[in-house]
Each structure stands twice: as structure tokens, then as C-alpha cells.
Design a protein around this motif. Structure first.
Motif, PDB file in Angstrom:
ATOM      1  N   LYS A  72       0.813  -1.221   0.000  1.00 40.86           N
ATOM      2  CA  LYS A  72       0.000   0.000   0.000  1.00 40.86           C
ATOM      3  C   LYS A  72       0.848   1.273   0.000  1.00 40.86           C
ATOM      4  CE  LYS A  72      -0.549   0.498   5.009  1.00 40.86           C
ATOM      5  NZ  LYS A  72      -1.533   0.672   6.109  1.00 40.86           N
ATOM      6  N   ASP A  73       2.137   1.137   0.323  1.00 31.58           N
ATOM      7  CA  ASP A  73       3.009   2.317   0.332  1.00 31.58           C
ATOM      8  C   ASP A  73       3.604   2.595  -1.051  1.00 31.58           C
ATOM      9  OD1 ASP A  73       2.572   2.627   3.046  1.00 31.58           O
ATOM     10  OD2 ASP A  73       4.291   1.353   3.591  1.00 31.58           O
ATOM     11  N   LEU A  74       3.438   1.677  -1.968  1.00 33.02           N
ATOM     12  CA  LEU A  74       3.948   1.865  -3.322  1.00 33.02           C
ATOM     13  C   LEU A  74       2.918   2.603  -4.175  1.00 33.02           C
ATOM     14  CD1 LEU A  74       5.323  -1.740  -3.989  1.00 33.02           C
ATOM     15  CD2 LEU A  74       6.586   0.225  -3.090  1.00 33.02           C
ATOM     16  N   THR A  75       3.383   3.183  -5.262  1.00 28.27           N
ATOM     17  CA  THR A  75       2.495   3.692  -6.315  1.00 28.27           C
ATOM     18  C   THR A  75       2.580   2.704  -7.463  1.00 28.27           C
ATOM     19  OG1 THR A  75       2.759   6.026  -5.708  1.00 28.27           O
ATOM     20  CG2 THR A  75       2.076   5.532  -7.973  1.00 28.27           C
ATOM     21  N   VAL A  76       1.501   1.973  -7.683  1.00 27.99           N
ATOM     22  CA  VAL A  76       1.480   0.936  -8.706  1.00 27.99           C
ATOM     23  C   VAL A  76       0.582   1.397  -9.843  1.00 27.99           C
ATOM     24  CG1 VAL A  76       0.862  -1.446  -9.244  1.00 27.99           C
ATOM     25  CG2 VAL A  76       1.923  -0.885  -7.036  1.00 27.99           C
ATOM     26  N   VAL A  77       1.129   1.409 -11.042  1.00 25.05           N
ATOM     27  CA  VAL A  77       0.395   1.828 -12.231  1.00 25.05           C
ATOM     28  C   VAL A  77       0.276   0.642 -13.180  1.00 25.05           C
ATOM     29  CG1 VAL A  77       0.298   3.404 -14.196  1.00 25.05           C
ATOM     30  CG2 VAL A  77       1.252   4.181 -12.012  1.00 25.05           C
ATOM     31  N   PHE A  78      -0.935   0.175 -13.418  1.00 24.16           N
ATOM     32  CA  PHE A  78      -1.189  -0.830 -14.458  1.00 24.16           C
ATOM     33  C   PHE A  78      -1.582  -0.081 -15.728  1.00 24.16           C
ATOM     34  CE2 PHE A  78      -2.320  -5.064 -12.141  1.00 24.16           C
ATOM     35  CZ  PHE A  78      -1.076  -5.028 -11.528  1.00 24.16           C
ATOM     36  N   ASN A  79      -0.738  -0.193 -16.730  1.00 22.38           N
ATOM     37  CA  ASN A  79      -0.894   0.600 -17.950  1.00 22.38           C
ATOM     38  C   ASN A  79      -1.281  -0.302 -19.124  1.00 22.38           C
ATOM     39  OD1 ASN A  79       1.523   2.452 -20.001  1.00 22.38           O
ATOM     40  ND2 ASN A  79      -0.676   2.390 -20.141  1.00 22.38           N
ATOM     41  N   LEU A  80      -2.573  -0.340 -19.438  1.00 22.25           N
ATOM     42  CA  LEU A  80      -3.057  -1.079 -20.601  1.00 22.25           C
ATOM     43  C   LEU A  80      -2.847  -0.209 -21.837  1.00 22.25           C
ATOM     44  CD1 LEU A  80      -6.423  -3.029 -20.930  1.00 22.25           C
ATOM     45  CD2 LEU A  80      -5.635  -1.517 -22.735  1.00 22.25           C
ATOM     46  N   SER A  81      -1.970  -0.657 -22.725  1.00 20.00           N
ATOM     47  CA  SER A  81      -1.697   0.082 -23.960  1.00 20.00           C
ATOM     48  C   SER A  81      -2.499  -0.556 -25.089  1.00 20.00           C
ATOM     49  CB  SER A  81      -0.198   0.043 -24.283  1.00 20.00           C
ATOM     50  OG  SER A  81       0.090   0.830 -25.417  1.00 20.00           O
ATOM     51  N   GLU A  82      -3.486   0.157 -25.559  1.00 20.70           N
ATOM     52  CA  GLU A  82      -4.439  -0.380 -26.532  1.00 20.70           C
ATOM     53  C   GLU A  82      -3.741  -0.952 -27.770  1.00 20.70           C
ATOM     54  OE1 GLU A  82      -7.514  -1.664 -28.534  1.00 20.70           O
ATOM     55  OE2 GLU A  82      -7.808  -0.783 -26.551  1.00 20.70           O
ATOM     56  N   SER A  83      -4.012  -2.237 -28.033  1.00 21.68           N
ATOM     57  CA  SER A  83      -3.567  -2.939 -29.250  1.00 21.68           C
ATOM     58  C   SER A  83      -2.055  -2.940 -29.425  1.00 21.68           C
ATOM     59  CB  SER A  83      -4.224  -2.329 -30.496  1.00 21.68           C
ATOM     60  OG  SER A  83      -5.616  -2.418 -30.418  1.00 21.68           O
ATOM     61  N   PHE A  84      -1.296  -2.772 -28.347  1.00 21.22           N
ATOM     62  CA  PHE A  84       0.159  -2.709 -28.507  1.00 21.22           C
ATOM     63  C   PHE A  84       0.747  -4.112 -28.655  1.00 21.22           C
ATOM     64  CE2 PHE A  84       4.557  -2.651 -27.367  1.00 21.22           C
ATOM     65  CZ  PHE A  84       5.023  -1.467 -27.913  1.00 21.22           C
ATOM     66  N   SER A  85       1.523  -4.293 -29.709  1.00 22.60           N
ATOM     67  CA  SER A  85       2.325  -5.499 -29.893  1.00 22.60           C
ATOM     68  C   SER A  85       3.415  -5.202 -30.904  1.00 22.60           C
ATOM     69  CB  SER A  85       1.456  -6.670 -30.391  1.00 22.60           C
ATOM     70  OG  SER A  85       0.996  -6.417 -31.698  1.00 22.60           O
ATOM     71  N   ASP A  86       4.478  -5.914 -30.781  1.00 21.50           N
ATOM     72  CA  ASP A  86       5.635  -5.702 -31.656  1.00 21.50           C
ATOM     73  C   ASP A  86       5.425  -6.443 -32.978  1.00 21.50           C
ATOM     74  OD1 ASP A  86       8.045  -5.343 -32.853  1.00 21.50           O
ATOM     75  OD2 ASP A  86       9.244  -6.310 -31.287  1.00 21.50           O
ATOM     76  N   PRO A  87       5.287  -5.749 -34.117  1.00 21.51           N
ATOM     77  CA  PRO A  87       5.099  -6.441 -35.398  1.00 21.51           C
ATOM     78  C   PRO A  87       6.234  -7.395 -35.740  1.00 21.51           C
ATOM     79  CG  PRO A  87       4.649  -4.087 -35.618  1.00 21.51           C
ATOM     80  CD  PRO A  87       5.276  -4.293 -34.275  1.00 21.51           C
TER      81      PRO A  87
END
Length: 986
Positions: free
Chosen positions: A613-628
């Protein structure tokens, strides 16, 4: 209803007997018959003689039946021909219905085969019967001419001599075979008697068969050449059959037996023969499977009684079809039409307007009902679209919705019409009012469609059964649709009700007999009731819909509503199972589980110093991201993501296995937030945000570990029911376009309609800096969302070549790649910013799914997106890990809570300890492919760290223990009593 002549009906018994004779022949000597090997021996034995003799007798009996039936009447009239077609059609539809109830493995082609019997050549016997009746007037005298037989015998002998079925006679059941039977028996009154000489020649022929077989045996040849002379259309079979049919006719006349209509007997025979195993869509196979385990029948002593029971079932259906046909208006209108078929067809062709006028006069009500209900189904489906293009369709983007709905989705429109017709039948049976019943169903459906349209506009999802609970909260409902719209809807409903009441008083009764009303109520109610069990094994409703071409499982509720209409979409959500209960689930079991993982948590926490709870946690969903570059064979002129590629080398990173391709954002988001895998849920639960979360008493997430949790989405927030879901998740804040929270620094790249990733990260930084302590944030980007139009980024400088994609998508991939480059630049800036912040930040970046642009047979490649877990500089200086390496090549979305805790060096509780073991000790769980009501492990599958698929059976004993614990926890939280949540707090 026409009175049935039961005495004449006794004459159906010989018809049924001849059909049974053929059935025995098929079962014993067909291509897969029980005794087929016994007639193809290489040496003459007593068994070979007996079996071939029996086969020959059965063939003679079968052909005798056809000829006796065909030459006992004058030529078929137009009315008789229509009645044959009607009875066979009803028999086929009735048998299909029984087959669907018994067996859910039928396909839509089976339905269309039954609807279009002749054009799809489903039953050549029927087509041959109709064509034979058409040619009768022109060939009636041929059999009376001796030259006919001189020509026919060589004609029938040629396929036998050549060893090839050059005329398509088959086993005597083809169209050409039926035409031959018609030719032989076409002169009903004066067919020349076949004398003993003909029978003598038949006997000589049979002796010749034996001689030929003996000669072949002495030369070590095959006996198959000789047995060809015993086939159904061999002269040796046809000649005695014609004589026997002649004698039966004489006896019939001598004993003055009444004759039922030829149409009745012909249609009965056609049905019985055509519905034999292998000729009809699995009915007999399904019946034997249900009653006698057909896969074990061959060669057993009870094969004959099993065959007889199956034949009796088909006979019963055929007789019921005949009785139903005799009650129909078509039968009554054609019973006295004695015009020859060729004359009737000529008159119809020369006066089509009069014929169509007659049809309309006689059948206008059912025709109008079918047309109006089909139009209602199509209109309600069209209303599910918010554009004239199929922009939401992930596969066929930007198609015209009218052509897609009416043509591409025609089977679904037909199925929806059937459901509406069943509701109409129930009302018609109850009220006996035609217009009232029809318009009430149509107007109710359209009103329901408009309500769905309003919800789609607000929340991007159609109405679900769970939404009915909102009717209890009228103020909330009014607030959702708007006061003006709500008042307008009430006025429209009142006007419609008033109109229907007026119409009910003005319209006449439908004048249906009582038995017809009861039948419609029973059939309609049974079908409608079965829609509540679409996901149960053996469900009649599911079998019917699948046979019509409708898949009952929905991967996207919005797309399902557009493809199938709002009624079928609503029905598909009536029968949803969250998850099969694991064996041994109880409060005591969960107490043991929590106690077990309390000990495990102590072990894990020995090497960790921070509190989550003392951390700042960011879950970042990047829309449609993938390495071609991960798509085999695809080549780009330069790397669009150098920053992300470098980050993946220096921190925890790899590939996340998405459960979707081209879509499924909310599902990936659900798994990352909850740690629960969709691979454990029943396959009927496809979208937890809309089907599960709001029904849970408590819906815990990783955000539950923090004093403050929020979500940011720089787009419209109503999609996937997110406002209600985040409220159930107990999020403190949800910022989106149109919310009470501001979306700052709104920027777009090129001609994109979506806000950029840079905007998403600017808002994330604003939220991070707004609080001093720890917090959790769910950040959802939108920049790289489809469609990837050719003018999306006019200044793009990427080109694609090689394989792994269709040429038509080349430009879209190039624009998509430019979007990835913009994401990479935004990631670089965000990393720089959070490294300047003096508090521990754990950043989980992941692509939710691949864009629907690529093409490769490897399903792992099509579902593997990029991810990394990054600890900022301050976090690494205060106990966070720079890079985790244990089982990180491939991960599942539900692994991210455990990975975030491990990256941040955060202590865990029993539930997080179990999730940690799932991540480190199990292969990556993927989506489920099958179900069992009492075992959640059935259909589960996994992906190893080398990218290979494996099943539950391949897990080690210790892995199975961890997996069982995981399934117990998931069941308890999502479908059970939530014991773990209470015990975890103690």
C-alpha cells in the motif's frame, strides 16, 4: 379436417413392409453393414451362398415394393404430386426436429437440406418421383411394347458389365433409378404379364452367376464380379420383381382392398427409404446412440432388434407427418385437383398472375406473418448498429450494415424470426387474434431494440438480464435515458397499447380449431422456455439455433447483438454459469487453504521489506500494442519501438498471452486487476465486466490493498460497463471524457480520432503527483485503437514487407506501426518523468491484444503481446527489484498483481501468496476450450515458457495442487461464499 379412412390406411402396411425390407438390406449389406464382409468372400462357401441369397431376396422385395406401388394407379395428378412433396417436406422437418433434440452435432446445412428438398437434391427419391409423374403421360405405353424390354435389359446390364455405375443407379435409390421404376410400371392398367419364361430366364441367370463365381474361384479371382448381378437394378432383380408386383396388384383387385391415395403411400415410402441410416442427417444414428450405443452395435447379436426399433421410430414420424399433412390447407386445396402435372405446370406458366393471386388469397396470413416477423428481426438487428458501417466488427470492418445483416447474417435473421414466430404462436393460441398477436410481438421487439440502442449509446453494451433489476430504481433509469426520452417512450407505449386494444376489438377471430391452438401454444412455449437453457448440454433451444447457423456463445455482446438481433442476444445471457464448483469446496476447505498460504506468505515475506500500500502501482493497458517483429516473416524498414525494446532487456519483461485477438480489452483488464483467470471460468461467461462483477457481493482487486485507487481512460467511459464495475471495485476515482474529473492536455496524433498516449501519461503524472502516499492506478490508453485507416497518420515513414499479413492490410499495418512509434516516444518521456519522482513507483505496461491485421498459423504468435514491469529509480533504491527472471518469458494477465508485488519487494498476504505461486510454479494459463458441470479442470490449457501448449494432465502432482488451490480461491471469490475474503482479514 378431412376424415381419415382407417380401412384404407391398412394398405399402408405393405408399404411399410417394403421399406423395412430395404432397411434390413441397407443395415446388413450397405457400405458399413454388419454382414457386408460376408458377401465379398474369395471362395464359395455355405455362408457366402446364404448371405448373397438373402441379399438378393431383399433386393427383389425392395424393387417389388416400388413397382407395385407405382403401377396400382393412373398417372399422378398435380394435386397428388403437391401432396407428396408436402408430406415428405413435413416428414423431413419433423425428423430433423427429433434429430436436433437427440443430437446437437447437426449443422445449418442439414436445415437447408430439409427446407429445399429438391433444389439441394437432398432426397433424389422425391425428385425422381416428381419427374416420373411429369413424364408419365408420354411413356405410358412403352412397357406394353416388347421392344421396351429388349432395350431395357441391355441398359440395366451395361453398368454391371462395365463395372462402373455409368447411369447413376446407385443402390436403387438415385433419381435415375426412380425414373427406371416409373418406366417399368408406367402403364398401370395393362402392364403385360411376365410369364414363366421370364422367370425361367431369371433362374438361368442366377445359375450363370454361380457358374461365373465358380470360374473366378478356380482362377483365384474375386467373387465381386459375379455378385454385381444381384444388385437392385440388375435384370435378374427387376424381372422377378415386376412379376411379383403384378401378382400383388391382381390380388389387391381380386380381394377388393381399398386403396389409399397414391400420394400418401408414395410419400410414406419416400420418407422411410430416404430416412434410412446414411441418407438422412443422423436421426437413426442419434437414436441408436441414445438407446443402444451405436458405435458398439456392429456385429452384436442384438443388432437386428436395434435396427428394428430405429426403423419403427422413423415409421412413426413418417405416419405422424402424413396425418399432419392431411390437416393442412395445402392438402385440402389440392385434394380434388386431378389435372395432369404437365397440364397444371403449363397453365401456371401461361397465367402466373392468376396463380400468384390464388396463392395470396389462400395463404396471405402465414405469408404476411412470416414477412412482418422477418422484417422485425432485420430492423431490430440494424438498430444495434450506431453507424451505417460495421465499424465495431473486428474482422469485417466498414462493411455496409444492410448487406451484412440481410445477406451475410441471413441464417441468424432466420433463427431470430423463428423465435419471434414462436412468441407469435403462443399469443395466437391464447388470444385467437391474428393482427393483435402479430403486431404485439413485432412492436414489443422493436421497442426492446430501441431500449437496447439507448443503452448501447450510453454504455456500449446491449440490455442484459441483470439489467432488469434496474427497473426497481426508476429515478436511476430516468437519469440514464433522460427525462425527455423517458416521457416520449411512455407516450409511445401508451399509444401502442391503445392501438392494439382498438385493433383487438375491430379484428375478427383467427378461427383456429382448439387442437391447433393447443399445438401452437405447446410448441411455441417449449421453444421459448428452452432459450433459458442455451448453455446446458443437450438443450433443445441450443440445438435448434446451432442447426440454423447461430452460435450461442458470445465473445462480444455488442457484436453478437448486431449479428443476431437483441432478442437472441438477451436469450444468450439467460443461462450463464460462472464456474464449475471444485470438488471438496466448503468453508472448512477454505480455512485450510488460507492457513496453508499464511505460512507460504511468511516464507515469501522473509526477503521483502516494503508494504504494497506504500507503493504507487500503475497498471498501464496500452491499446492494441504489440511488436510487429514478433510475426514470422514480417519485415519493417526500421524499428518503431527502440525505447520499449531496450526497457524489455533491462527490466522484467516478456510476452503476455492475451485471450483475445483484435479485441477483448475488458477481459484482459479484468484479469490484471483481480488476478483471476478467464481460463477457469465456464465458457458461457465471456465478459466478466458485464456478466459477473456487478453481481458479486464483494469484488476485490489489487486496488483493494491500497488506501486510494483510481482509473484513467482518455475516452468515453461507458464502454464495458466500466462506471458500474469500478464502483463495485470500490475505486475512488474514474476519470474519462465527460466525467466530473478533468482529462488534461488533450492531444491527438495526425488525423486520429483518439487522444494520444502522451495525453494518457500526462494525466497519470497528474494523479501520481496529486497524492503523497501510495496509490493504485489503472491507466487505459486509446491511441492505437482500430480502425487503422489509410489517412490516419499522413506523415508516417514506415513500410512493411514480407509475409504474415494480407496485402490488403499493408497500408493499415504501416499506419498502425506509426502509432507504435508515437507510443514509444510517450513511454520514453513517462519513464523519464517517473524516474524524477521521489517515491516508489511500479509501472506495469502491457498490450491488451494484437490488432486484427496479421496472419500466421501459430496461435501463440497471434495472442502474445509485449509487457514489462518497471521500478523507477527511487523504488530500486528502496527495496524494489530491477529485474525478475523466474517464468517471465510468457505470463498471463492474471500474473501482474503478483509480479508487481515481487518487483516492488512488497510483502504479501495469503491470497497474494497463492497468486505468487501461480505465477512462479504453473505454466501460463490460457483460455478454456471445453466445460464440465462438475469439474473446472476440464478444457483448461496452458502455455509453457517455450511457447508450447499443454493440457491439465501434463501438470506435475505439485503443480496440480497449486492449480486446485487457485481454482478453489477463484470459485470462492466469484461464485462461492467468499470465505477467503473473511478469513484473510483475521
Amino acid at each position: 379436417m378431412r376424415k381419415i379412412n382407417f380401412k384404407a390406411g391398412l394398405n399402408l402396411i405393405p408399404t411399410a413392409i417394403f421399406a423395412l425390407i430395404f432397411g434390413l438390406s441397407f443395415w446388413f449389406f450397405g457400405s458399413d453393414g454388419a454382414w457386408v464382409k460376408l458377401v465379398s468372400a474369395t471362395t464359395i462357401t455355405k455362408t457366402w451362398l446364404f448371405m448373397n441369397g438373402l441379399k438378393y431376396v431383399l433386393n427383389v422385395g425392395f424393387v417389388t415394393g416400388w413397382l407395385w406401388l407405382l403401377h396400382t394407379r393412373r398417372e399422378l395428378s398435380f394435386g397428388a404430386t403437391i401432396r407428396i412433396w408436402l408430406t415428405v417436406w413435413l416428414g423431413g422437418m419433423l425428423t430433423l426436429f427429433v434429430a436436433v433434440v437427440l443430437n446437437d452435432q447437426l449443422w445449418s446445412q442439414d436445415f437447408y437440406n430439409m427446407v429445399f428438398l429438391m433444389t439441394r437434391n437432398t432426397w433424389p427419391l422425391l425428385t425422381g418421383t416428381i419427374l416420373g409423374s411429369l413424364m408419365q403421360p408420354y411413356v405410358r405405353r412403352w412397357p406394353h411394347d416388347g421392344r421396351f424390354w429388349l432395350a431395357l435389359v441391355p441398359l440395366l446390364s451395361l453398368p454391371i458389365l462395365a463395372g462402373q455405375d455409368v447411369f447413376g443407379f446407385g443402390a436403387g435409390l438415385s433419381l435415375t433409378a426412380v425414373l427406371v421404376y416409373w418406366l417399368i410400371a408406367s402403364d398401370a392398367e395393362e402392364t403385360p404379364r411376365l410369364t414363366w419364361r421370364a422367370l425361367l430366364w431369371t433362374g438361368i441367370g442366377l445359375l450363370g452367376v454361380l457358374l461365373f463365381a465358380w470360374i473366378n474361384t478356380t482362377r483365384s479371382g474375386s467373387l465381386a464380379q459375379a455378385t454385381r448381378w444381384l444388385s437392385a437394378l440388375s435384370p435378374l432383380t427387376v424381372v422377378p420383381a415386376a412379376w411379383l408386383a403384378q401378382q400383388l396388384t391382381r390380388l389387391q383387385h381380386k380381394w377388393h382392398l381399398p386403396e389409399p391415395s397414391v400420394s400418401l403411400r408414395l410419400s410414406l415410402l419416400v420418407m422411410l427409404l430416404a430416412m434410412s441410416p446414411g441418407k438422412f442427417v443422423g436421426f437413426t444414428k442419434a437414436l441408436l446412440t441414445e438407446l443402444f450405443h451405436a458405435d458398439q452395435v456392429t456385429g452384436r447379436s442384438w443388432y437386428l432388434p436395434a435396427t428394428f426399433v430405429a426403423w419403427l421410430g422413423v415409421l412413426l414420424i413418417a405416419i405422424v407427418a402424413v396425418l399432419i399433412a392431411k390437416m393442412t390447407r395445402v392438402w385440402r386445396n389440392t385434394v380434388n385437383d386431378d389435372r395432369p402435372l404437365d397440364v397444371a405446370l403449363t397453365q401456371i406458366a401461361t397465367a402466373p398472375k392468376q396463380f400468384l393471386s390464388y396463392l395470396w388469397q389462400q395463404y396471405q396470413r402465414p405469408l404476411m406473418a412470416g414477412t412482418i416477423l422477418f422484417a422485425t428481426q432485420v430492423a431490430s438487428s440494424l438498430l444495434m448498429n450506431q453507424d451505417f458501417k460495421t465499424v465495431e466488427n473486428l474482422v469485417n470492418v466498414n462493411n455496409n450494415i444492410f448487406s451484412s445483416t440481410i445477406m451475410t447474417n441471413f441464417p441468424q435473421m432466420l433463427a431470430g424470426t423463428l423465435v419471434l414466430a414462436m412468441a407469435y404462436w403462443v399469443l395466437l393460441g391464447l388470444t385467437n387474434r391474428y393482427w393483435f398477436s402479430l403486431l404485439l410481438v413485432s412492436l414489443s421487439t422493436l421497442t426492446f431494440a430501441v431500449a437496447n440502442l439507448l443503452k448501447l449509446a450510453d454504455r456500449n453494451e446491449p440490455i442484459l438480464p441483470s439489467d432488469l433489476a434496474e427497473l426497481k430504481s426508476l429515478p436511476a433509469l430516468i437519469n440514464m435515458v433522460g427525462t425527455g426520452m423517458f416521457v416520449a417512450m411512455i407516450v409511445v407505449v401508451v399509444v401502442l397499447i391503445g392501438g392494439l386494444i382498438y385493433l383487438d376489438h375491430r379484428s375478427q377471430s383467427a378461427k383456429q380449431p382448439w387442437w391447433q391452438r393447443l399445438l401452437k401454444i405447446a410448441v411455441g412455449a417449449a421453444m421459448i422456455a428452452s432459450l433459458g437453457f442455451l448453455h446446458h448440454t443437450g438443450s433443445m433451444g441450443a440445438n435448434v439455433l446451432r442447426t440454423l447457423g447461430v452460435e450461442v456463445n458470445a465473445t462480444s455482446l455488442k457484436l453478437y447483438a448486431q449479428s443476431n438481433g437483441p432478442v437472441l442476444q438477451f436469450a444468450s445471457q439467460l443461462d450463464v454459469t460462472t464456474m464449475a464448483k471444485p470438488a471438496g469446496y466448503s468453508e472448512a476447505t477454505m480455512k485450510k487453504l488460507i492457513k496453508k498460504y499464511q505460512k507460504r506468505a511468511k516464507t515469501i515475506n522473509r526477503t521483502r521489506d516494503n508494504q504494497l500500500k506504500d507503493l504507487t502501482v500503475v497498471f498501464n493497458l496500452s491499446e492494441s500494442f504489440s511488436d510487429p517483429a514478433n510475426i514470422p516473416g514480417l519485415k519493417l524498414n526500421k524499428d518503431p519501438i527502440p525505447t520499449i525494446r531496450a526497457l524489455k532487456k533491462e527490466t522484467t519483461a516478456g510476452s503476455m498471452l492475451s485471450f483475445g485477438y483484435g479485441g477483448g480489452t475488458a477481459n484482459m483488464e479484468y484479469m490484471t486487476l483481480t488476478g483471476m483467470s478467464l481460463g477457469n471460468f465456464d465458457t458461457t461467461l465471456r465478459i466478466p465486466y458485464t456478466q459477473l462483477v456487478t453481481k458479486q457481493k464483494v469484488a476485490p482487486t489489487i486496488g483493494s490493498y491500497f488506501d486510494y485507487d483510481s482509473a484513467i481512460h482518455p475516452y468515453r467511459g461507458g464502454f464495458y460497463n466500466r462506471p458500474a464495475v469500478y464502483k463495485k471495485f470500490d475505486f475512488n476515482k474514474f476519470a474519462y471524457l465527460g466525467s466530473k474529473y478533468t482529462i488534461y492536455d488533450q492531444k491527438r496524433m495526425g488525423q486520429s480520432p483518439y487522444l494520444s498516449d502522451a495525453t494518457a501519461y500526462d494525466n497519470a503524472l497528474h494523479q501520481i503527483n496529486a497524492r503523497k502516499g501510495g496509490q493504485f492506478m489503472n491507466l487505459i490508453s486509446i491511441q492505437n485503437h482500430m480502425p487503422f485507416d489509410k489517412d490516419l497518420y499522413p506523415d508516417h515513414d514506415y513500410t512493411v514487407s514480407g509475409t504474415g499479413f494480407d496485402a490488403s492490410k499493408k497500408a493499415s499495418i504501416e499506419h498502425y506501426t506509426q502509432g507504435l512509434a508515437y507510443t514509444d516516444a510517450a513511454v520514453k518521456q513517462f519513464k523519464h518523468e517517473i524516474d524524477q519522482i521521489k517515491k516508489p513507483i511500479i509501472w506495469v505496461f502491457y498490450g491488451d491484444h494484437l490488432a486484427a491485421l496479421f496472419n500466421t498459423p501459430n496461435q501463440v504468435d497471434l495472442h502474445a503481446t509485449d509487457y514489462f514491469v518497471y521500478a523507477n529509480k527511487y523504488a530500486r533504491e528502496h527495496g524494489a527489484v530491477k529485474k525478475l527472471t523466474k517464468k517471465t518469458t510468457y505470463v498471463s494477465p492474471n500474473d501482474f498483481p503478483a509480479l508487481a508485488a515481487a518487483q516492488g519487494g512488497a510483502k504479501v498476504d495469503p491470497i497474494m501468496a497463492l497468486l505468487s505461486d501461480v505465477q512462479t510454479k504453473l505454466p501460463v494459463q490460457w483460455d478454456k476450450v471445453d466445460n464440465a458441470q462438475d469439474d473446472p479442470t476440464v478444457g483448461t490449457r496452458f502455455i509453457t515458457q517455450t511457447g508450447q501448449e499443454e493440457t491439465y494432465d501434463k501438470l506435475s502432482r505439485s503443480q496440480k495442487r497449486v492449480f486446485r488451490d487457485y481454482q478453489l480461491l477463484q470459485y470462492d471469490i466469484t461464485a462461492g461464499k467468499q470465505y477467503a475474503l473473511k478469513l484473510d482479514k483475521k
